[in-house]
Motif scaffolding. Structure first.
Motif, PDB file in Angstrom:
ATOM      1  N   VAL A 108      26.823   4.892  35.657  1.00  0.00           N
ATOM      2  CA  VAL A 108      26.657   4.679  34.226  1.00  0.00           C
ATOM      3  C   VAL A 108      26.237   3.235  33.988  1.00  0.00           C
ATOM      4  O   VAL A 108      26.925   2.296  34.401  1.00  0.00           O
ATOM      5  N   ALA A 109      25.098   3.058  33.347  1.00  0.00           N
ATOM      6  CA  ALA A 109      24.635   1.733  32.950  1.00  0.00           C
ATOM      7  C   ALA A 109      24.862   1.579  31.452  1.00  0.00           C
ATOM      8  O   ALA A 109      24.525   2.473  30.675  1.00  0.00           O
ATOM      9  N   ILE A 110      25.452   0.456  31.063  1.00  0.00           N
ATOM     10  CA  ILE A 110      25.724   0.197  29.644  1.00  0.00           C
ATOM     11  C   ILE A 110      24.981  -1.067  29.238  1.00  0.00           C
ATOM     12  O   ILE A 110      25.248  -2.160  29.753  1.00  0.00           O
ATOM     13  N   LEU A 111      24.012  -0.903  28.345  1.00  0.00           N
ATOM     14  CA  LEU A 111      23.302  -2.043  27.768  1.00  0.00           C
ATOM     15  C   LEU A 111      23.989  -2.395  26.454  1.00  0.00           C
ATOM     16  O   LEU A 111      23.969  -1.606  25.509  1.00  0.00           O
ATOM     17  N   SER A 112      24.625  -3.555  26.412  1.00  0.00           N
ATOM     18  CA  SER A 112      25.361  -3.930  25.201  1.00  0.00           C
ATOM     19  C   SER A 112      24.651  -5.050  24.455  1.00  0.00           C
ATOM     20  O   SER A 112      24.114  -5.980  25.043  1.00  0.00           O
ATOM     21  N   GLY A 113      24.660  -4.907  23.131  1.00  0.00           N
ATOM     22  CA  GLY A 113      24.094  -5.917  22.256  1.00  0.00           C
ATOM     23  C   GLY A 113      25.136  -6.481  21.314  1.00  0.00           C
ATOM     24  O   GLY A 113      26.336  -6.209  21.451  1.00  0.00           O
ATOM     25  N   ALA A 114      24.681  -7.230  20.333  1.00  0.00           N
ATOM     26  CA  ALA A 114      25.594  -7.962  19.455  1.00  0.00           C
ATOM     27  C   ALA A 114      26.581  -7.055  18.739  1.00  0.00           C
ATOM     28  O   ALA A 114      27.713  -7.457  18.449  1.00  0.00           O
ATOM     29  N   GLY A 115      26.180  -5.810  18.481  1.00  0.00           N
ATOM     30  CA  GLY A 115      27.048  -4.909  17.721  1.00  0.00           C
ATOM     31  C   GLY A 115      28.362  -4.600  18.398  1.00  0.00           C
ATOM     32  O   GLY A 115      29.338  -4.267  17.720  1.00  0.00           O
ATOM     33  N   ILE A 139      23.650   4.015  28.476  1.00  0.00           N
ATOM     34  CA  ILE A 139      24.183   3.910  27.120  1.00  0.00           C
ATOM     35  C   ILE A 139      23.758   2.577  26.526  1.00  0.00           C
ATOM     36  O   ILE A 139      24.108   1.513  27.053  1.00  0.00           O
ATOM     37  N   ALA A 140      22.993   2.632  25.445  1.00  0.00           N
ATOM     38  CA  ALA A 140      22.630   1.428  24.706  1.00  0.00           C
ATOM     39  C   ALA A 140      23.560   1.334  23.508  1.00  0.00           C
ATOM     40  O   ALA A 140      23.553   2.217  22.639  1.00  0.00           O
ATOM     41  N   VAL A 141      24.376   0.291  23.462  1.00  0.00           N
ATOM     42  CA  VAL A 141      25.402   0.208  22.429  1.00  0.00           C
ATOM     43  C   VAL A 141      25.306  -1.114  21.672  1.00  0.00           C
ATOM     44  O   VAL A 141      25.267  -2.186  22.266  1.00  0.00           O
ATOM     45  N   GLY A 142      25.232  -1.016  20.348  1.00  0.00           N
ATOM     46  CA  GLY A 142      25.238  -2.216  19.513  1.00  0.00           C
ATOM     47  C   GLY A 142      24.011  -3.072  19.650  1.00  0.00           C
ATOM     48  O   GLY A 142      24.069  -4.273  19.411  1.00  0.00           O
ATOM     49  N   THR A 143      22.882  -2.469  20.007  1.00  0.00           N
ATOM     50  CA  THR A 143      21.651  -3.234  20.148  1.00  0.00           C
ATOM     51  C   THR A 143      20.548  -2.588  19.332  1.00  0.00           C
ATOM     52  O   THR A 143      20.420  -1.350  19.296  1.00  0.00           O
ATOM     53  N   PRO A 186      12.409  -8.298  27.257  1.00  0.00           N
ATOM     54  CA  PRO A 186      12.292  -7.017  27.958  1.00  0.00           C
ATOM     55  C   PRO A 186      13.560  -6.149  27.952  1.00  0.00           C
ATOM     56  O   PRO A 186      13.519  -5.031  28.453  1.00  0.00           O
ATOM     57  N   ALA A 187      14.670  -6.648  27.414  1.00  0.00           N
ATOM     58  CA  ALA A 187      15.905  -5.865  27.461  1.00  0.00           C
ATOM     59  C   ALA A 187      15.730  -4.500  26.804  1.00  0.00           C
ATOM     60  O   ALA A 187      16.180  -3.474  27.329  1.00  0.00           O
ATOM     61  N   ALA A 188      15.057  -4.460  25.653  1.00  0.00           N
ATOM     62  CA  ALA A 188      14.910  -3.202  24.922  1.00  0.00           C
ATOM     63  C   ALA A 188      14.175  -2.152  25.744  1.00  0.00           C
ATOM     64  O   ALA A 188      14.480  -0.956  25.668  1.00  0.00           O
ATOM     65  N   SER A 189      13.223  -2.580  26.550  1.00  0.00           N
ATOM     66  CA  SER A 189      12.416  -1.625  27.311  1.00  0.00           C
ATOM     67  C   SER A 189      13.219  -0.906  28.382  1.00  0.00           C
ATOM     68  O   SER A 189      12.773   0.115  28.921  1.00  0.00           O
ATOM     69  N   LEU A 190      14.414  -1.412  28.699  1.00  0.00           N
ATOM     70  CA  LEU A 190      15.246  -0.745  29.695  1.00  0.00           C
ATOM     71  C   LEU A 190      15.637   0.660  29.243  1.00  0.00           C
ATOM     72  O   LEU A 190      15.796   1.563  30.063  1.00  0.00           O
ATOM     73  N   ALA A 191      15.793   0.854  27.944  1.00  0.00           N
ATOM     74  CA  ALA A 191      16.159   2.180  27.442  1.00  0.00           C
ATOM     75  C   ALA A 191      15.074   3.202  27.782  1.00  0.00           C
ATOM     76  O   ALA A 191      15.350   4.302  28.267  1.00  0.00           O
ATOM     77  N   LEU A 233      19.978   9.381  28.124  1.00  0.00           N
ATOM     78  CA  LEU A 233      19.963   8.206  27.256  1.00  0.00           C
ATOM     79  C   LEU A 233      20.813   8.469  26.027  1.00  0.00           C
ATOM     80  O   LEU A 233      20.564   9.412  25.273  1.00  0.00           O
ATOM     81  N   ILE A 234      21.827   7.617  25.835  1.00  0.00           N
ATOM     82  CA  ILE A 234      22.716   7.703  24.687  1.00  0.00           C
ATOM     83  C   ILE A 234      22.628   6.385  23.927  1.00  0.00           C
ATOM     84  O   ILE A 234      22.803   5.311  24.523  1.00  0.00           O
ATOM     85  N   ILE A 235      22.352   6.454  22.644  1.00  0.00           N
ATOM     86  CA  ILE A 235      22.249   5.247  21.822  1.00  0.00           C
ATOM     87  C   ILE A 235      23.379   5.255  20.800  1.00  0.00           C
ATOM     88  O   ILE A 235      23.514   6.202  20.011  1.00  0.00           O
ATOM     89  N   VAL A 236      24.198   4.213  20.840  1.00  0.00           N
ATOM     90  CA  VAL A 236      25.317   4.042  19.910  1.00  0.00           C
ATOM     91  C   VAL A 236      24.997   2.830  19.047  1.00  0.00           C
ATOM     92  O   VAL A 236      25.141   1.682  19.480  1.00  0.00           O
ATOM     93  N   ASN A 237      24.533   3.074  17.839  1.00  0.00           N
ATOM     94  CA  ASN A 237      24.111   1.973  16.985  1.00  0.00           C
ATOM     95  C   ASN A 237      24.073   2.449  15.538  1.00  0.00           C
ATOM     96  O   ASN A 237      23.652   3.575  15.255  1.00  0.00           O
TER      97      ASN A 237
END
Length: 256
Positions: A19-26, A194-198, A204-209, A219-223
Motif C-alpha cells: 500500500v502506497a499512501i501519498l499524503s498532502g496538506a489535508g 491512496i492519495a489523501v488530503g492532496t 511531479p507528485a500529482a502524476s504519481l496517482a 487508486l483511492i482518492i480521499v479528499n
C-alpha cells in the motif's frame, strides 16, 4: 521492491498487498497546520506569502528572509502533533501490511506518529531541519529559531556564513532525484495507491496517482475537493479525513 515484501515475520504478511499512501496538506489540518491551496488555503488568503517559500525571492531579498524566519517562529508546524489520520497509517503498518508513505508535507508528523523514517519519502523535504545554501551543511530548525528569538533576524550558516533556509524544497527548486526515484518505484510496485488530503495539482507528485493507475494499482482518492485524477480513481472518499482514513485503512488491514 515487490508487492510481496513483508514488514513482519508472519507467513500471511507475504500475501498482503503493498500500500502506497501519498499524503498532502489535508492530512495535517486536524493537527492545526493550514493547507495552502484549498478554498481557505494560505496562498488564496495571502498571495504574497508564496514569496517567502520561493527560492529566487528568498535568496535575493534579506527582508523576505526575515519575514520567512518570523513565519517559521510563529508557524504551527514544529508544535503540531500527529492526529487520528497519521495514527491510522501507523496502525496499518504495524498490522503487517507493507506500507510506504510518500508525502508532500514537510511537517514530519508521519514519523512523530510512529512510522519508521525509512518508510516515509519526504518529496518536499523537512521543515524540522535547516540547510546552508552554500556549503549544504544541515542542522536543526529548533536551534536556528533559538538564534532568531535571541535577536538574529536572518541567521547565517555557522560553518561558512552562507544563507540558511529550511531543508524544504522551495518553489523554483527541484526535488531530490533519489527521493523522487524511490517514490516512482514504490508507485509502480504497489497494488493499492491512496492519495489523501492532496489536490493532486503539484507535479511531479500529482502524476504519481496516474502512474499508479497505469500500473494496475487500485487508486483511492480521499479528499474534500475534486482532483484532476478523480476520473481515474476506483474509489472516491469525500468525508473528513480524520474519520474516513482510519475507517478505510482498517478495512484494508482486514483484507477488504
Amino acid at each position: 521492491m515487490s508487492s510481496s515484501e513483508t514488514t513482519g515475520t508472519a507467513p500471511q504478511d507475504a500475501r498482503r498487498p503493498l500500500v502506497a499512501i501519498l499524503s498532502g496538506a489535508g492530512i495535517s489540518t486536524d493537527s492545526g497546520i493550514p493547507d495552502y491551496r484549498g478554498p481557505n488555503g494560505l496562498w488564496r488568503r495571502d498571495p504574497e506569502a508564496e514569496k517567502l517559500v520561493t527560492y529566487a525571492y528568498y535568496m535575493a531579498d534579506p527582508e523576505i528572509r526575515r519575514r520567512a524566519w518570523r513565519m517559521r517562529c510563529d508557524g504551527p508546524a514544529l508544535r503540531a502533533r500527529p492526529n487520528a489520520a497519521h495514527e491510522a497509517v501507523v496502525r496499518l503498518e504495524r498490522s503487517g501490511t507493507p506500507v510506504r508513505v510518500i508525502t508532500q508535507n514537510v511537517d514530519g508528523l508521519h514519523q512523530l506518529a510512529g512510522m519508521p523514517g525509512r518508510k516515509v519519502l519526504e518529496l518536499h523535504g523537512s521543515a524540522r531541519s535547516v540547510q546552508c545554501t552554500r556549503c549544504k551543511a544541515r542542522s536543526g530548525m529548533a536551534e536556528a529559531l533559538e538564534r532568531v528569538a535571541a535577536g538574529d533576524p536572518d541567521p547565517a550558516c555557522e560553518a561558512c556564513g552562507g544563507i540558511l533556509k529550511s531543508a524544504t524544497v522551495m518553489f523554483g527548486e527541484g526535488l531530490d532525484p533519489s527521493v523522487l526515484g524511490e517514490a516512482v518505484a514504490v508507485t509502480k510496485a504497489c497494488e493499492v495507491f491512496i492519495a489523501v488530503g492532496t489536490s493532486l495539482q503539484v507535479h511531479p507528485a500529482a502524476s504519481l496517482a496516474g502512474l499508479a493507475a497505469d500500473h494496475g494499482a487500485r487508486l483511492i482518492i480521499v479528499n474534500a475537493e475534486p482532483t484532476p485524477y478523480d476520473d481515474r480513481a476506483d474509489e472516491l472518499v469525500r468525508e473528513p479525513i480524520g474519520t474516513a482514513l482510519p475507517a478505510l485503512l482498517e478495512r484494508i488491514a482486514g483484507g477488504a
